[in-house]
Structure formats: C-alpha cells, structure tokens
Design an enzyme around this catalytic site. Structure first.
Site, PDB file in Angstrom:
ATOM      1  N   SER A 152       0.843  -1.204   0.000  1.00 23.57           N
ATOM      2  CA  SER A 152       0.000   0.000   0.000  1.00 23.57           C
ATOM      3  C   SER A 152       0.872   1.245   0.000  1.00 23.57           C
ATOM      4  CB  SER A 152      -0.893   0.012   1.239  1.00 23.57           C
ATOM      5  OG  SER A 152      -1.560   1.254   1.377  1.00 23.57           O
ATOM      6  N   TYR A 165      -1.075  -0.530   9.905  1.00 22.84           N
ATOM      7  CA  TYR A 165      -1.300  -0.929   8.514  1.00 22.84           C
ATOM      8  C   TYR A 165      -0.069  -0.625   7.652  1.00 22.84           C
ATOM      9  CZ  TYR A 165      -3.758  -1.043   3.974  1.00 22.84           C
ATOM     10  OH  TYR A 165      -4.151  -1.309   2.688  1.00 22.84           O
ATOM     11  N   LYS A 169       2.261  -3.294   5.677  1.00 19.82           N
ATOM     12  CA  LYS A 169       2.312  -3.226   4.226  1.00 19.82           C
ATOM     13  C   LYS A 169       3.732  -3.007   3.709  1.00 19.82           C
ATOM     14  CE  LYS A 169      -1.863  -4.127   3.033  1.00 19.82           C
ATOM     15  NZ  LYS A 169      -2.111  -5.474   2.472  1.00 19.82           N
TER      16      LYS A 169
END
Length: 306
Positions: A152, A165, A169
């Site tokens: 991401s 997150y 990622k």
C-alpha cells in the site's frame, strides 16, 4: 497478446469482496481454477460468514469456471494449510497466490492499543507469510509459481492514523525482496501490488465521484499481469488505480566517503546535502549492494593514499 491462465490453479485471499473478488472473477474468466478464500468478517476483522465467498464461487461456476470457497483465517497457519491441502486434493497443484486479505484498525499511534497494532500485523504480514509458506514447497517442486503480495502507499510513503497498517504493508515488500532471491531458480516470481480502489476499506474516506473512478477492475487489470506465465516481472512494486499504472522503486544515493580520521557526527552533518544528493542514485538488486558500495569507496581511498 491475450493473457490466459488455462490449466492454472489460483488462490486469492480476501476474495469475497472488493479487490479480491475482482481478481478471482477475472482469473476464472481467463481459465484459472480458483480457491476463493474469505473469512467473511467486516473490515475491522470481526465476525465470520461464507456468504460473500460462496457468491463469488457461484458466479464463477455460472460462467463455466471451476472454484471452491474456503473460510481460512489467514492469520492461522493450520487453517491456511487446510485450504492449500484441499486445493491440492482437488486439482493437484497451486500456481498463483494473491495475498489480498486485510483489515483496518485505524487510529493515531498515541491512541492505538497494541492489540490493534498486533492484529493488523498478524493479518497483513503473518497472513501473507502463512499463505506463502503453505504453497512454497509446492511451487518449488513444480518449478512454477506466481505470488502477489498486496502492499500500500500507506506503507511505501506513510499515512496518518495507519502506523499498524503501514508497517505491515511495508513489511510484505521486505518479504518479497528476499524471496525473489530464494526462488529465482525455481521459476517462482513474486511481486507486490499497491492498489487504490473503491472498496469497503476506502468507502468512507473518499468523495463519491472519486470512488466511481477507483474501480477494483482497474486494479485487477494490473494485478493479473503479475500472475502471467510470460509477462510477469519479478521483484516489482506495481501501483494501480483508476486506470493509472506505475512502478515504485527503493533507491539509494551514491553518498559520500569519509576516511577513518574524518568520521564524526559533525562531518556527516556538514555533508548532509551530499549524502542525500540524488544525481547518481541507483536501485540496489540486493542488500549486499550497500556493503559492496561502501567497501569499494573505502578501498579506493586506501589505494589513492598509498
């Protein structure tokens, strides 16, 4: 050139909705047999349901394809192994793995509970590790494999409120970078996909007009190139969304060299502009590049001062 996956077996995690659903449907439409994995929870990882995955399987079969659903929690290796075992029993091989499953537990780092940090890491990072581990020897034995890890821009560049997150990622990029070297002789290619799409994960953070442009199908068009027998690159980060496709790369500047007598905090600080000068930056092929580069600079200095 028309890309197809006739005779190939694919596992797509988090395939009940959004990007995973789009990937699974397109793989099947192009000839692949597909394991549609989805735990069936909400975007924060709560709850379970087979309904979404079963619907995708029904669509694939209605269009003449072959698929089955499996509700493995990717954070649990035993459940992942059962999913892979079922694929092997049914079709005898696994050729493609798209690690797409994920959850969100967004909060600023100051307010985030460590349990929420760990859970996101477990699903995104360890979920990816578990799935690759379960198919790794299969792909090595058959001398063929295509693996896509979903990264991401939040990991590559950062995003407020997504420390968990983003960390997970970026970690899957590091995983890819090493596995590329460990799998090359077995014709296993592994890449990362950095998508931007309108899904349950993004539906409340973008205006409606933007969401209409960010279709999952536009991302799938890029993702499936990474799964192809002939077109698939190796060790790449493909960014995709709204019809845009780009490649992200980690670069290292040429930097400076300081002799042993010069090496000090003050000297490094004084030459910071030269340290960060991007004129001669390169994209290293492995972690050894950095050591080799610095040693070459040191050896050249020694030779010049003889």
């Amino acid at each position: 050139m028309t890309i197809n996956y006739d005779g190939r077996v694919a596992i797509v995690t988090g395939a009940g909705n959004g990007l995973g659903r789009s990937h699974a449907l397109e793989l099947a439409a192009r000839g692949a047999k597909v394991v549609v994995n989805d735990l069936g929870g909400n975007r924060s990882g709560e709850g379970t349901s087979s309904a979404a995955a079963d619907e995708v399987v029904a669509l694939i079969k209605a269009n003449g394809g072959d698929a089955f659903s499996h509700g493995a929690n990717v954070a649990d290796f035993d459940q992942v192994q059962d999913m892979v075992n079922q694929a092997m029993e049914k079709w005898g091989r696994v050729d493609i793995l798209i690690n797409n499953a994920g959850i969100l537990r967004d909060k600023s780092f100051a307010k985030m509970e460590l349990a929420d940090f760990k859970l996101v890491m477990d699903v995104h990072l360890m979920g990816t590790v578990n799935c690759i581990k379960a198919v790794w020897q299969i792909m090595k034995d058959q001398d063929y494999g295509r693996i896509v890890n979903t990264t991401s821009s939040s990991g590559l560049y950062g995003n407020f409120g997504q420390s968990n997150y983003g960390a997970a990622k970026m970690a899957v990029v590091g995983l890819m970078n090493t596995l590329v070297h460990e799998s090359a002789k077995n014709n296993i290619r592994i890449n990362c996909l950095a998508p931007t799409a309108a899904t349950r994960m993004t539906e409340d953070i973008m205006p409606e007009d933007f969401l209409k442009l960010l279709t999952p199908e536009s991302v799938t068009a890029g993702a499936l190139v990474l799964c192809d027998e002939h077109a698939a690159p190796n060790g790449n980060i493909l960014c995709a969304g709204a019809g845009g496709y780009a490649s992200a790369t980690i670069f290292e500047t040429d930097g400076i060299f300081l002799s042993e007598e010069e090496q000090s905090v003050d000297a490094v600080a004084a030459q910071w502009d030269a340290v960060t000068n991007t004129d001669d930056q390169v994209s290293p092929e492995s972690g050894a590049f950095q050591t080799q580069k610095f040693l070459m600079k040191a050896m050249a200095s020694l030779e010049a001062n003889k």
